[in-house]
Design a protein around this motif. Sequence first.
Motif, PDB file in Angstrom:
ATOM      1  N   VAL A 131      46.301  17.547  34.355  1.00  0.00           N
ATOM      2  CA  VAL A 131      45.730  16.643  33.348  1.00  0.00           C
ATOM      3  C   VAL A 131      44.665  17.383  32.566  1.00  0.00           C
ATOM      4  O   VAL A 131      43.706  17.897  33.143  1.00  0.00           O
ATOM      5  CB  VAL A 131      45.086  15.406  34.018  1.00  0.00           C
ATOM      6  CG1 VAL A 131      44.558  14.454  32.950  1.00  0.00           C
ATOM      7  CG2 VAL A 131      46.075  14.698  34.932  1.00  0.00           C
ATOM      8  N   VAL A 149      45.396  11.472  41.059  1.00  0.00           N
ATOM      9  CA  VAL A 149      46.141  12.602  40.513  1.00  0.00           C
ATOM     10  C   VAL A 149      46.749  13.368  41.682  1.00  0.00           C
ATOM     11  O   VAL A 149      46.055  13.723  42.630  1.00  0.00           O
ATOM     12  CB  VAL A 149      45.254  13.542  39.659  1.00  0.00           C
ATOM     13  CG1 VAL A 149      45.007  12.943  38.290  1.00  0.00           C
ATOM     14  CG2 VAL A 149      43.936  13.826  40.335  1.00  0.00           C
ATOM     15  N   GLY A 150      48.044  13.565  41.635  1.00  0.00           N
ATOM     16  CA  GLY A 150      48.772  14.129  42.775  1.00  0.00           C
ATOM     17  C   GLY A 150      48.762  15.645  42.798  1.00  0.00           C
ATOM     18  O   GLY A 150      48.162  16.305  41.951  1.00  0.00           O
ATOM     19  N   GLU A 151      49.466  16.156  43.792  1.00  0.00           N
ATOM     20  CA  GLU A 151      49.561  17.588  44.059  1.00  0.00           C
ATOM     21  C   GLU A 151      50.000  18.380  42.819  1.00  0.00           C
ATOM     22  O   GLU A 151      49.393  19.381  42.452  1.00  0.00           O
ATOM     23  CB  GLU A 151      50.602  17.767  45.182  1.00  0.00           C
ATOM     24  CG  GLU A 151      50.814  19.179  45.641  1.00  0.00           C
ATOM     25  CD  GLU A 151      49.693  19.648  46.551  1.00  0.00           C
ATOM     26  OE1 GLU A 151      49.420  18.924  47.524  1.00  0.00           O
ATOM     27  OE2 GLU A 151      49.109  20.709  46.283  1.00  0.00           O
ATOM     28  N   ALA A 190      50.075  17.379  39.688  1.00  0.00           N
ATOM     29  CA  ALA A 190      49.569  16.872  38.414  1.00  0.00           C
ATOM     30  C   ALA A 190      48.829  17.943  37.636  1.00  0.00           C
ATOM     31  O   ALA A 190      48.236  18.853  38.216  1.00  0.00           O
ATOM     32  CB  ALA A 190      48.636  15.700  38.666  1.00  0.00           C
TER      33      ALA A 190
END
Lengths: 405, 370
Positions: free
Chosen positions: A294, A288-290, A292
């Motif tokens: 979720v 999960v990126g910067e 993101a």
Amino acid sequence: MKKECVAMLLAGGQGSRLKALTRHVAKPAVPFGGKYRIIDFPLSNCVNSGIDTVGVLTQYRPLELNSYIGNGQPWDLDRSDGGVHILPPYLGENEEGSWYKGTANAICQNINFIDQYDPEYVLILSGDHIYKMDYAKMLEHHKAAKAACTISVLEVTMEEASRFGIMNVNENDQIYEFEEKPKKPKSNLASMGIYIFTWSKLRKYLLEDDADPNSSNDFGKNIIPAMLAKGEVLTAYRFKGYWRDVGTIDSLWDANMDMLSQDAGISLTDEDDWTIYARTPTKPPHFVGESAKVTHSLLTGGCQVEGEVEHSVLFHSVTVEPGATVRYSILMPGAVVKAGSHVDYAIVAEDAVIESGATVGAAPAEKKEEGWDIAVVAQGVKVGKNATVSPAAMVTKNVKEGAKV
Amino acid sequence: MNNLHGLIFAYRSNKDLRELTQHRNTCSIPFGGRYRLVDFTLSSMVNAGVTDVGMIVHSSYQSLLDHVGSGKDWDLSRKHGGLRILPPFGYADAPTGDYYGRMDSLAGVRSYLEDIKQDYVILSGGDVAANLPVQDIYNQHLATKADITAVVTCQSIGEPRSCTYMSTNPDGRVTDVFVHPKSPMGCEAVEVYILSKPLLLSLVDHCAAHNIHSFSNGVILAMKDRLHIHTYQFDGYVGRFHTLGAYFEHSMDLLDPAVRASLFDPRFPIKTKDQSNPSTYYGPEAHASNSLIADGCRVEGEVDHCILFRGVHVEKGARLSHCILMQGTTVGAGATLQYAITDKNVLINPGRMLMGHESYPIAIAKYSKV
């Protein structure tokens, strides 16, 4: 070697009501719940119930299902004695041969397979239900009732009952009548499509049924009524717990969403010592990126998420680029949602690509409008830049840039 | 390709890895959310078509055996060949006591070496994180007709005191060797070597007769002029794990997409023990960024710059940054962790606060309760 109980899994159906999702695969091979395929549920139930011999009857688009099951190792069904066997229709010497005509015919064509194990009982399963069930308990019930056939039933509401095959029973849960989708149901016991037969009995009825040219060779339509007519003991086994038929787009979407819930009545974690096994490719953990975000979602190995994901189920190797939003949707393995696109209330099948700025599906209005439904993008389809896929649309061909379907 | 035999030296337990090697040897240290270090070496070999691999073990290898099993997950569970575990005391007169170096351990399994069917052998420590192009290294070994090919990286990665460095002529032939210098000199050996089986056997006998334990000192350094030793320069990512700090640093490297692209090239997948975990669930209040998260987790709190192994639970209100949580760790509601490494099945009770620093991450041993 002799086995007490052999399972036969009917996995030949196309599942035509799943439309775009079963163009390339049979229904039991349709991905489910982030990590699984539908067939993992009955297969894992068998192993967890101590049944180590399973025949899988295939017919429609078997390639993917065959390679998925392989030698059965993920389910611990790679046995030197028993194990999992794929059973396609076949041609004998001087025979015309045919496809499996009906559910009973599929079993009838494989009498030799079952006879090899000289079983006392045969368990008949289908590959389109999501549930966790101990078949050993059902078998105990069958033995205690000294029945020729035990049918697993679920108590449904009287309103729902007219959508199911309904068992009418006496006070001992002995079945005296079977009605397919009755207009005025007399009972609320719906058949779950799970049968245990005493093999010697079933064998006899299968051969008689096979000799009848007017029969449609179906368990529900022919075998069960014939057994009832001859006064055999048929008993209902009441199952309590989560069970869903996932034969339609809506029910498949619903059941996937259930996997997000804490109190749906089924848990995929192995806290209940009833693990559902699957064959999954080895993928690195998901990232999960910067940017993101979720929430309330399932994510699986190999995913790369930079955008927003909410109330959704993501299978392995899904990409959600920055600025993309995914809500109330199911993204199957390898799906790509590019920057700035929006996916709402949709099922995006394997390796489909949603190009940047595209919109797929939409949230239902306060009161569901006429014609609103889950949008489906089929396997490998590309939805072009800034294109729109309307709710309820079923996309099986590439959508051009800016187009609306 | 069937003419290359793999040998993995899996007998070392590096004490500088502190808590991580209390219960296991360096090869079976969990890394990258779902792997053990040995997965990288095993997969690199298998992806190049190597079918037979011997794994030399000595102590604390139970965790390694649990992990590799019969070798089935690497397709190494075979009728003939496949994975063979080589424990000490393989025969009655075997020397007892620790292995002091690779040559020592090879002498301990000499009868196995004699039975190797392949003409060439690749030696590896099994404790580096790299997706090595073994086929390419082997091809170069044949093309250069070198006696020994040594894989090197020209980025300095390891602890110099634990590393071997090489300088070469313009062709790549080794001209000088520096074993465990104070600071890096030339390119760093990844300690992966290819040589022929006859040469290996003669080196084992030579070293046994001269009481030489170490491959780096006794063969590479001592014989650099007599043998043709050629380097293979590997430009991809290499992680080495001489200290806990290095473990932490290389774990955090994985948050860089370029590093993941090098290590997890889909054409050459890193295989590992198959475990049936469901997908990871993110709760309604979860917030995760810049993190690598394996299957089977429950994330309900905040996670930033973290690596979560399988089955980790982060409860509501917990805040984690720059942490590595191994399999089965539970972080209770409202706990705060920074620069911490928790080993398998650690329990951090609600509200606890643990802070390490980039230069000294704190490590919490297996099964601890905080």
